[in-house]
Design a protein around this motif. Sequence first.
Motif, mmCIF file in Angstrom:
data_model
loop_
_atom_site.group_PDB
_atom_site.id
_atom_site.type_symbol
_atom_site.label_atom_id
_atom_site.label_comp_id
_atom_site.label_asym_id
_atom_site.label_seq_id
_atom_site.Cartn_x
_atom_site.Cartn_y
_atom_site.Cartn_z
ATOM 1 N N ALA A 82 0.951 -1.136 0.010
ATOM 2 C CA ALA A 82 0.006 0.102 -0.121
ATOM 3 C C ALA A 82 0.705 1.273 0.086
ATOM 4 C CB ALA A 82 -0.866 -0.100 1.202
ATOM 5 N N THR A 87 -3.993 -3.919 6.091
ATOM 6 C CA THR A 87 -3.315 -3.832 4.786
ATOM 7 C C THR A 87 -2.341 -5.316 4.702
ATOM 8 O OG1 THR A 87 -1.364 -2.622 5.621
ATOM 9 C CG2 THR A 87 -2.967 -1.409 4.515
ATOM 10 N N GLY A 129 -5.519 1.549 1.527
ATOM 11 C CA GLY A 129 -4.339 1.750 2.504
ATOM 12 C C GLY A 129 -3.433 2.839 2.343
#
Length: 594
Positions: free
Chosen positions: A359, A465, A553
């Motif tokens: 992310a 994430t 994220g």
Amino acid sequence: MASHKPRRRRKEESLTPKNLESTVSKSQQGVSSPEFPLAAFLWPAKKSTSQWVILPLVLMAVGLFRWATGFWGYSGFNTPPMHGDFEAQRHWMEITIHLPISQWYFYDLQYWGLDYPPLTAYHSWLLGKVGSVINPDWFALDSSRGFEEQLLKVFMRATVLISEYLVYIPATIILNRKLGRLRGVNSWESSVALVAILMQPATILIDHAHFQYNTVMLGFALASISSMLAGRALWGCVFFVAALCYKQMALYYAPAIFAYLVGISVGPHLRMSRLLAIGLVTILSFAVCFAPLLLGSLYDYYRDISAFTAKETPLPPLLDHVPIALNENSWYYPPLLQLTQSIHRIFPFARGLFEDKVANMWCAIHTAHKLSNYPLGQMQRISTVVTLISILPSTMTISLFPRAELLPWAMASVAWGFYLCSFQVHEKSVLLPLLPMTILLGGDGGLGTEMRAWIGWANMLGVWTLFPLLKRDELRMPYGVLTLLWAYLLGLPPTSLSLYFGRQSKNGGLKIFTKLLHLTFYLAMIAWHVGEAFVPPPEGKPDFWVVFNVLIGFAGFGICLLWCSWQLILRSGMMDDYFGVRMRIEAAAKKKKQ
């Protein structure tokens, strides 16, 4: 004979509403009650119980959760031929105890070749020696590859736990107490914060479920902050070099540490002796860490043992591009070869911009515009420039206002900048910005509404994430249990909305924008889990849900970077003049209206 002088007892701490306002609330009838479940669990120890009784109980409890997490699978379980991180760590123990030290960074690089700094190698050697006493088959050279015996798993899990309790846990306790005493936080509230920090789900899941030794590096980093807070900058340098020499990911913190050390050395006036001492201690610390590797290679040279384990092993790029001719038969060549090869292995620029789905900025952009079409060297330069821009406000602030209590803020901000913008980022690197943010729970107001809301939101987003990685390791259950438990203990969504709508929200005064922002992300994370579990991805797009995880994220982590940077600037006092002028202007305007 001198009489014994008893140690003075510390003054009894005051548990007034002022220093308990973040964990205790009062009803209209004047009855005190805990603000969130974790404070309620430790409520009986608030007044009479000694903190030396609380600490062992806390350590036993958090250790139990860590050990129970290890009952589940690990990275690469039953997935030949390469397996995963568990096998990588086991393999490094195998090669370090069987091979000459000069071959550690050269041996069979296609099968989990050693690519961490020397302290990791020494640590692997020590653990391998202990393990081979228990069962030599666990670490037999080559023939033990992919070994997955149950007792080996118990041994490996135990090494993570023991290593953590020797480095990370003491460093966390000491830093938490220093932050508390610095800001006048009472010991009971510090104990509440300590439990929250040690129960952080992302760290437990990565080290004790997925399997790694990140807490050793993180512990050295925390020890460095503690030393800076105590005014021992040179010891801070030693501990930070240890963090760098254990895992290169500690570089995420390096610009903040460097800027702080420069700040205390050149402002308000130049202290040349301090600057030279910091430089000398840093160089000596690196020399001590690399000395066994370099001296061992020199010893192997005199024993006619070659570092090359294969006939066509290429020279390290750094050595291959040296502009002067080198004599391969000279005494200095083996140490130079080891140094350049270890650096080449530690910094694998040839691997690409990012690994897997992470992310950060580059992976998010890559979903819409393929960055693989650009030359690798060009992307390296671009990522370096963007990273420097992202960390510039924080490094400038901590260098201009070098106060040790600001270091966690600066380290968090800089680490977010590295995670979002730098080259070769892993999903697990999110542990680095989360740690200094989480440690702030032990500071002044750390368990108050605003700080708990932001730090809790960042941690919930960070561990979320990591779910695609944990799912591959069949770690859904520990992920769910530890994440929801931490949310429950701190009164966070999805287990509680009291921070945003209850009594705490009214007392703490969370801004409406903060409420909308956090709750939007919480809803997005819940919706994503429901979709990922029950809605199959579109045909031809197997990574559909993972890509959504990356995009959400990335957006959230970008906000974390901005928040940490802004908090650092505010707390530095840089904006005091601006706010003072603004208040005077507003006061003058009110007088005119009257």
